[in-house]
Design an enzyme around this catalytic site. Structure first.
Site, PDB file in Angstrom:
ATOM      1  N   LYS A  76       0.522  -1.179  -0.048  1.00 34.79           N
ATOM      2  CA  LYS A  76      -0.122   0.193   0.127  1.00 34.79           C
ATOM      3  C   LYS A  76       0.361   1.462   0.070  1.00 34.79           C
ATOM      4  O   LYS A  76       2.344   1.421   0.706  1.00 34.79           O
ATOM      5  CB  LYS A  76      -0.741   0.105   0.941  1.00 34.79           C
ATOM      6  N   TYR A 123      14.805  31.016   4.537  1.00 37.30           N
ATOM      7  CA  TYR A 123      13.943  31.982   4.638  1.00 37.30           C
ATOM      8  C   TYR A 123      13.567  32.165   6.434  1.00 37.30           C
ATOM      9  O   TYR A 123      14.400  31.874   7.155  1.00 37.30           O
ATOM     10  CB  TYR A 123      12.626  31.146   4.290  1.00 37.30           C
TER      11      TYR A 123
HETATM   12  C1  PLP Z   1      -0.464  -1.163   7.010  1.00 35.80           C
HETATM   13  C2  PLP Z   1      -1.247  -2.658   7.716  1.00 35.80           C
HETATM   14  C3  PLP Z   1      -0.100  -3.439   7.430  1.00 35.80           C
HETATM   15  C4  PLP Z   1       1.471  -3.749   7.986  1.00 35.80           C
HETATM   16  O1  PLP Z   1       1.460  -3.024   9.207  1.00 35.80           O
HETATM   17  P1  PLP Z   1       3.411  -2.857   9.253  1.00 35.80           P
HETATM   18  O2  PLP Z   1       3.293  -3.168  10.690  1.00 35.80           O
HETATM   19  O3  PLP Z   1       4.170  -2.451   8.319  1.00 35.80           O
HETATM   20  O4  PLP Z   1       4.291  -4.267   9.298  1.00 35.80           O
HETATM   21  C5  PLP Z   1      -0.894  -4.995   7.837  1.00 35.80           C
HETATM   22  N1  PLP Z   1      -2.455  -5.311   7.569  1.00 35.80           N
HETATM   23  C6  PLP Z   1      -2.769  -3.742   7.955  1.00 35.80           C
HETATM   24  C7  PLP Z   1      -4.288  -4.323   7.978  1.00 35.80           C
HETATM   25  C8  PLP Z   1      -2.718  -2.647   7.696  1.00 35.80           C
HETATM   26  O5  PLP Z   1      -3.458  -1.632   7.055  1.00 35.80           O
END
Ligand code: PLP
Length: 403
Positions: free
Chosen positions: A41, A280
């Site tokens: 993701k 800045y």
């Molecule tokens: C992002 C996510 C993960 C992975 O989590 P990590 O802590 O990065 O391993 C797993 N399950 C769901 C539902 C997530 O949203």
């Protein structure tokens, strides 16, 4: 100022070897038969979903003629549709939302043609999806995300029987999985994780007995390391695949290898007189004649404004302080103590050594955040480039089923 027109570009280097190493390291923690679903993701946590998906599904795992990951997961339909064609199932974790079905319909039809696993959270969504699948002459794989404490996208446990009954009443749907997500799995001794797992198991055990092919999955990175009982049929590592310890502190015992290295060339150098200010709002004043260097990376690229006057970069292995405000497109370094630093030399912005002073852990500290956010903020102006490709022979490339 001295500008060199033939300079290199800022680059985000992604090590396929490190990625495959981390996948193997995680796999070794799993019982035989437990699958590994790679979380890709948010553009694979900023690492570039195309490179990561390709590496984990088209390169062999150890001596097996099998991909390093058995499944990929994203949050949105658009993310799933943007992935390259892969040989493993793709899960879309954000539940199909019946209210938006009108707008989502073409994307959902495309998802069904690609056999994506879709998540459902309400009987209405189940019904609407079943209708679309029937019309498209497809059988849709669905799963249910159960809420055991995060209070996010999951379905409350007491709605599970109703949702299951709805799914089973439609021949155009098949149940792929049941899952949940942990609240504090990165805290090794937090009893909440096992408590959530107990409630998940109690709610799903009888369903699993009825459906032997059903995949029950709960564990993110923290739970993979700290709650082995949560491994069940499949695990969903994210941050650990990218080589970052789930505790968000480097840990030598776990031997994860950071996958990303972010570099940029020094674009210009010049010497400013004692008393001059940089950037800045004049937040930095030279207390000596100072040689400064300009790096073409700013908060528009995810190099956080919060790093101003705090962060450092590595040049020829030496630390150069970031001085003055970081702007949208530039950061400025104090190079006075690194006289050999020249235009075109590489500044390491984020290092792939977990103990480096410019590791993702260090940047997270400077930015008052966690490595997850450091990675996902890195912008689209930074090209992601795969390196260390000579790992193992590629598996045959599958074709996407629809255009
Ligand atoms: C992002 C996510 C993960 C992975 O989590 P990590 O802590 O990065 O391993 C797993 N399950 C769901 C539902 C997530 O949203």
């Amino acid at each position: 100022m001295d500008a060199n027109p033939s300079l290199g570009q800022p680059r985000v280097l992604i090590s396929r070897t490190a990625l495959l190493h981390n996948a193997r390291l995680l796999r070794r923690l799993l019982p035989e038969g437990t699958r590994l679903c790679a979380m890709v993701k948010a553009d694979a946590y900023g690492h570039g979903a195309a490179i990561v998906a390709d590496t984990l599904t088209n390169f062999c795992s150890e001596h097996l003629e099998a991909p390093a990951a058995d499944c990929l997961a994203v949050v949105t339909l658009d993310e799933a549709l943007a992935l390259p064609s892969v040989s493993v199932p793709i899960m879309v974790l954000r539940p199909v939302e019946n209210i938006f079905l009108g707008r989502q319909r073409p994307a959902l039809e495309e998802a069904l043609r690609n056999d994506f696993v879709l998540t459902v959270a309400t009987p209405q969504a189940v019904r609407d999806l079943a209708r679309i699948a029937l019309a498209a002459n497809r059988r849709a794989s669905v799963q249910i995300m159960l809420d055991t404490g995060v209070a996010r996208e999951g379905t409350p446990l007491d709605l599970l029987p109703q949702l299951l009954a709805a799914i089973e009443s439609f021949p155009s749907l098949k149940l792929f999985g049941l899952c949940t997500h942990f609240v504090s799995s990165e805290e090794p001794d937090n009893r909440l994780t096992l408590d959530q797992l107990r409630r998940f198991n109690a709610a799903t055990e009888s369903v699993a007995q009825l459906h032997p092919k059903l995949l029950r999955h709960t564990a993110n990175s923290g739970a993979i390391f700290f709650a082995p009982a949560s491994h069940l049929d499949m695990v969903r590592p994210g941050i650990s695949l990218y080589g970052i310890d789930p505790t968000c502190r480097p840990n030598c015992d776990r031997a994860l290898r950071p996958v990303m290295k972010w570099t940029a060339p020094i674009l210009l150098t010049r010497t400013i007189a004692k008393g001059s200010t940089v950037g800045y709002n004049q937040t930095w004043t030279a207390n000596r004649d100072t040689r400064i260097g300009l790096v073409p990376v700013g908060y528009g690229d995810g190099y956080l404004r919060a790093f101003s006057n705090r962060a450092k970069m590595l040049i020829h292995g030496q630390l150069a302080p970031v001085i003055g405000r970081i702007s949208m497109d530039y950061a400025t370094l104090d190079l006075t103590d690194i006289p050999q630093a020249a235009v075109g030399d590489e500044a390491v912005i984020l290092d792939n050594d977990p103990l480096s002073p410019v590791s993702a852990y260090a940047l997270a500290q400077w930015g008052n955040t966690i490595p997850y956010e450091i990675f996902t903020r890195i912008g689209s102006r930074m090209p992601r480039i795969a390196i260390d490709v000579a790992e193992s022979p590629s598996l045959p490339h599958p074709q996407r089923k629809s255009a």
